[in-house]
Design a protein around this motif. Structure first.
Motif, PDB file in Angstrom:
ATOM      1  N   ASP A  13      -0.030 -36.354  45.767  1.00  0.00           N
ATOM      2  CA  ASP A  13       0.245 -35.430  46.868  1.00  0.00           C
ATOM      3  C   ASP A  13       1.742 -35.395  47.165  1.00  0.00           C
ATOM      4  O   ASP A  13       2.432 -36.400  47.044  1.00  0.00           O
ATOM      5  CB  ASP A  13      -0.516 -35.852  48.121  1.00  0.00           C
ATOM      6  N   ASN A  59       1.970 -29.875  48.934  1.00  0.00           N
ATOM      7  CA  ASN A  59       1.309 -29.567  47.665  1.00  0.00           C
ATOM      8  C   ASN A  59       0.306 -30.664  47.347  1.00  0.00           C
ATOM      9  O   ASN A  59       0.690 -31.804  47.081  1.00  0.00           O
ATOM     10  CB  ASN A  59       2.351 -29.471  46.540  1.00  0.00           C
ATOM     11  N   HIS A 106      -2.034 -30.313  44.857  1.00  0.00           N
ATOM     12  CA  HIS A 106      -2.594 -29.997  43.543  1.00  0.00           C
ATOM     13  C   HIS A 106      -1.708 -30.574  42.440  1.00  0.00           C
ATOM     14  O   HIS A 106      -1.565 -29.998  41.372  1.00  0.00           O
ATOM     15  CB  HIS A 106      -2.733 -28.478  43.379  1.00  0.00           C
ATOM     16  N   SER A 107      -1.122 -31.724  42.716  1.00  0.00           N
ATOM     17  CA  SER A 107      -0.276 -32.471  41.787  1.00  0.00           C
ATOM     18  C   SER A 107       1.059 -31.764  41.556  1.00  0.00           C
ATOM     19  O   SER A 107       1.143 -30.548  41.487  1.00  0.00           O
ATOM     20  CB  SER A 107      -0.974 -32.730  40.451  1.00  0.00           C
ATOM     21  N   THR A 108       2.103 -32.594  41.455  1.00  0.00           N
ATOM     22  CA  THR A 108       3.477 -32.133  41.286  1.00  0.00           C
ATOM     23  C   THR A 108       4.027 -32.706  39.993  1.00  0.00           C
ATOM     24  O   THR A 108       3.690 -33.829  39.615  1.00  0.00           O
ATOM     25  CB  THR A 108       4.332 -32.603  42.482  1.00  0.00           C
ATOM     26  N   ASP A 145       8.002 -23.400  41.992  1.00  0.00           N
ATOM     27  CA  ASP A 145       7.432 -22.055  42.029  1.00  0.00           C
ATOM     28  C   ASP A 145       8.528 -21.027  42.299  1.00  0.00           C
ATOM     29  O   ASP A 145       9.724 -21.356  42.299  1.00  0.00           O
ATOM     30  CB  ASP A 145       6.308 -21.975  43.071  1.00  0.00           C
ATOM     31  N   LYS A 174       2.167 -26.067  42.065  1.00  0.00           N
ATOM     32  CA  LYS A 174       0.846 -26.663  41.859  1.00  0.00           C
ATOM     33  C   LYS A 174       0.622 -26.791  40.358  1.00  0.00           C
ATOM     34  O   LYS A 174       0.596 -25.798  39.638  1.00  0.00           O
ATOM     35  CB  LYS A 174      -0.239 -25.804  42.487  1.00  0.00           C
ATOM     36  N   PRO A 196      -3.518 -25.464  39.448  1.00  0.00           N
ATOM     37  CA  PRO A 196      -3.950 -24.532  40.495  1.00  0.00           C
ATOM     38  C   PRO A 196      -5.411 -24.130  40.306  1.00  0.00           C
ATOM     39  O   PRO A 196      -5.818 -23.732  39.219  1.00  0.00           O
ATOM     40  CB  PRO A 196      -3.016 -23.332  40.291  1.00  0.00           C
ATOM     41  N   VAL A 215      -8.262 -31.327  47.350  1.00  0.00           N
ATOM     42  CA  VAL A 215      -7.035 -31.788  46.699  1.00  0.00           C
ATOM     43  C   VAL A 215      -7.341 -32.110  45.245  1.00  0.00           C
ATOM     44  O   VAL A 215      -8.477 -32.469  44.901  1.00  0.00           O
ATOM     45  CB  VAL A 215      -6.455 -33.021  47.421  1.00  0.00           C
ATOM     46  N   ARG A 232     -11.161 -33.351  41.821  1.00  0.00           N
ATOM     47  CA  ARG A 232     -10.972 -32.534  43.030  1.00  0.00           C
ATOM     48  C   ARG A 232     -11.776 -33.177  44.154  1.00  0.00           C
ATOM     49  O   ARG A 232     -12.964 -33.482  43.988  1.00  0.00           O
ATOM     50  CB  ARG A 232     -11.442 -31.097  42.772  1.00  0.00           C
ATOM     51  N   ARG A 237       1.616 -25.317  33.129  1.00  0.00           N
ATOM     52  CA  ARG A 237       0.652 -25.860  34.083  1.00  0.00           C
ATOM     53  C   ARG A 237      -0.501 -26.506  33.315  1.00  0.00           C
ATOM     54  O   ARG A 237      -0.718 -26.235  32.129  1.00  0.00           O
ATOM     55  CB  ARG A 237       0.080 -24.770  35.006  1.00  0.00           C
TER      56      ARG A 237
END
Length: 492
Positions: free
Chosen positions: A166, A176, A178-180, A205, A212, A215, A221, A245, A266
């Motif tokens: 996170d 964010n 959804h992982s960085t 982005d 993300k 995504p 999360v 998730r 991604r």
């Protein structure tokens, strides 16, 4: 005319910056042995004004009413200390003078040396306020990253590819989730020496904030763990990870395999797994091991109790995964593909019930100093050239000083164990330092000096006060494996 005006503006900006630095009193907290600045040391006045050193060990002080006079500062920080006076106070008396600076020496009680903070806002806040040169090009905020947890990393394409869990951002408590991702360069290819931190180049982005990395439209999360690289039959590389998730920490909504799409930049889902597949997938920290029958990927959780052949097809095939199980029939541990692995707590129970000889146990190690058993939560395992042993860096579950803040060092001749003795190398009283990971690619002097990082957070700690700027961020430590205090953990 324009050039002269530009030079004048530049000179005025430099003059303003210089004037600003002259407003502060610099306090440099250093390790009395190495002379290096120490991050995460808090100085507090008698009226509870708390200031914490930045990554270089600096505090920029300018408090109305407390300049040009003697001020007492208590001094404390995890793993470092000052002698206490006759009343039990540990601190210093300083006279803050604008434009001046002073050194405060602290004694390191940790075996591991705290090097720097790697993520978040204000990494070099005080250093920049004081006008000092810093190693990062954007030392105080980049890509809106305020906080990050749980790192994964692989060397890839001549660089290092990082994934975090996170990420907190400045504009709202929910950032964010959804992982960085980020890239960095190795030290021998223009990257920083790890003692100076890591220059993360975040994947962003269209708004310049962290993107993300997986995504999805569904709620919850998304986390990525067990990141690894394998090749297919055509010798093409694939970057894979297990994704999950979650609605919250207690409810997983979905899990499966994800692959990095180089064109999109991604991850994408390639397989959704049923809940019955508890361990038959990449997990925690992956480590490649060369064997007589080819390469395997072991998964340190923190013990390496699951594995899979290191190829693209096997990683995607749940039936190809093996777990290490205690077999009463054979009186040994065996690799098999049907049942979940024997855990540290399972093994402890088997020994207590005399279902396993203590000599066969692989995870029933003790604190080399006290003889007490230690239960581990998470960590990593790597081969170390200097020690010619497998070494583990892991955090304790349920330690006395903290629930998830006590970090341990262990050795074994085999990746599966046995692990016999542990030495505590870092403490974080009433705070967490979860999911620590040793980055073997940063090893120096043929593995004598190693680096590891973890998430420093008040989460799970019960501490009602979070450390400003440091909380929910990554800290880097350095460990010299020739330290005499580590001898008690050696597997001879």
């Amino acid at each position: 005319m324009f050039f002269r005006l530009l030079c004048l503006v530049s000179a005025l900006l430099q003059l303003a910056a210089f004037a600003a630095t002259e407003d502060y009193f610099g306090i440099h907290v250093i390790d009395e042995t190495t002379g290096r600045g120490v991050p995460l040391i808090t100085l507090k006045t008698t009226n509870q004004i708390a200031l914490t050193t930045d990554s270089a060990g600096w505090i920029a002080f300018n408090e109305p009413g407390l300049m040009n006079r003697v001020v007492y500062f208590s001094v404390e920080g995890p793993g470092y200390a000052l002698p206490k006076d006759g009343f039990g106070f540990a601190g210093v008396k300083l006279t803050p003078l604008a434009g001046k600076s002073v050194e405060v020496k602290v004694l390191r009680t940790n075996i591991a040396e705290r090097i720097c903070r790697l993520t978040g806002q204000g990494i070099y806040r005080d250093s920049t306020l004081l006008g000092h040169e810093v190693p990062l090009p954007r030392p105080n905020l980049f890509a809106d990253v305020m906080g990050q947890d749980s790192v994964q990393v692989v060397p890839w394409k001549g660089r290092y590819f990082w994934i975090f869990g996170d990420t907190q951002r400045p504009n709202y408590p929910l950032g964010n989730f959804h992982s960085t991702a980020a890239w960095s360069d190795p030290p021998d290819k223009g990257g920083l020496d790890p003692e100076n931190g890591i220059h993360f180049e975040y994947v962003t982005d269209e708004n310049g904030a962290v993107a993300k990395m997986l995504p999805v439209d569904e709620p919850g999360v998304v986390w990525l763990f067990g990141m690894l690289i394998v090749t297919d039959a055509q010798n093409q590389e694939h970057l894979l990870a297990h994704y999950s998730r979650w609605r919250d920490l207690g409810k997983r909504l979905e899990h499966g395999l994800a692959e990095y799409d180089e064109t999109a930049g991604r991850f994408r889902r390639i397989a959704v797994l049923g809940d019955e597949f508890e361990w038959q997938h990449p997990r925690h920290n992956a480590v490649r091991v060369k064997g007589a029958d080819g390469d395997w990927i072991y998964f340190a959780a923190p013990f390496c109790q699951t594995r899979v052949k290191a190829d693209y097809d096997s990683v995607q095939n749940t039936s190809a995964y093996e777990s290490l199980l205690w077999s009463p029939e054979h009186g040994e541990y065996v690799w098999q593909s049907t049942l979940k692995p024997t855990s540290q707590k399972d093994e402890e129970k088997f020994v207590a019930e005399k279902k396993m000889p203590a000599s066969k146990a692989r995870m029933q190690f003790t604190d080399a100093k006290t003889g007490k058993r230690v239960h581990l939560h998470a960590g990593s395992v790597h081969w170390n050239k200097h020690r010619e042993r497998w070494i583990m860096i892991a955090v304790q579950e349920g330690g006395g000083e903290s629930y998830l803040g006590e970090v341990w060092y262990l050795e074994s001749k085999q990746i599966e164990g046995p692990w016999r003795k542990a030495v505590k190398i870092a403490t974080h009283p009433k705070y967490s330092f979860y999911n620590p990971s040793h980055h073997a690619f940063f090893d120096q002097q043929d593995g004598r000096v190693i680096y590891f990082q973890g998430t420093y957070a008040e989460t799970f700690s019960g501490n009602p006060v979070a450390t400003p700027r440091y909380d929910y961020n990554q800290l880097m430590y350095r460990l010299d494996l020739d330290d005499e205090r580590l001898k008690a953990a050696r597997a001879e």
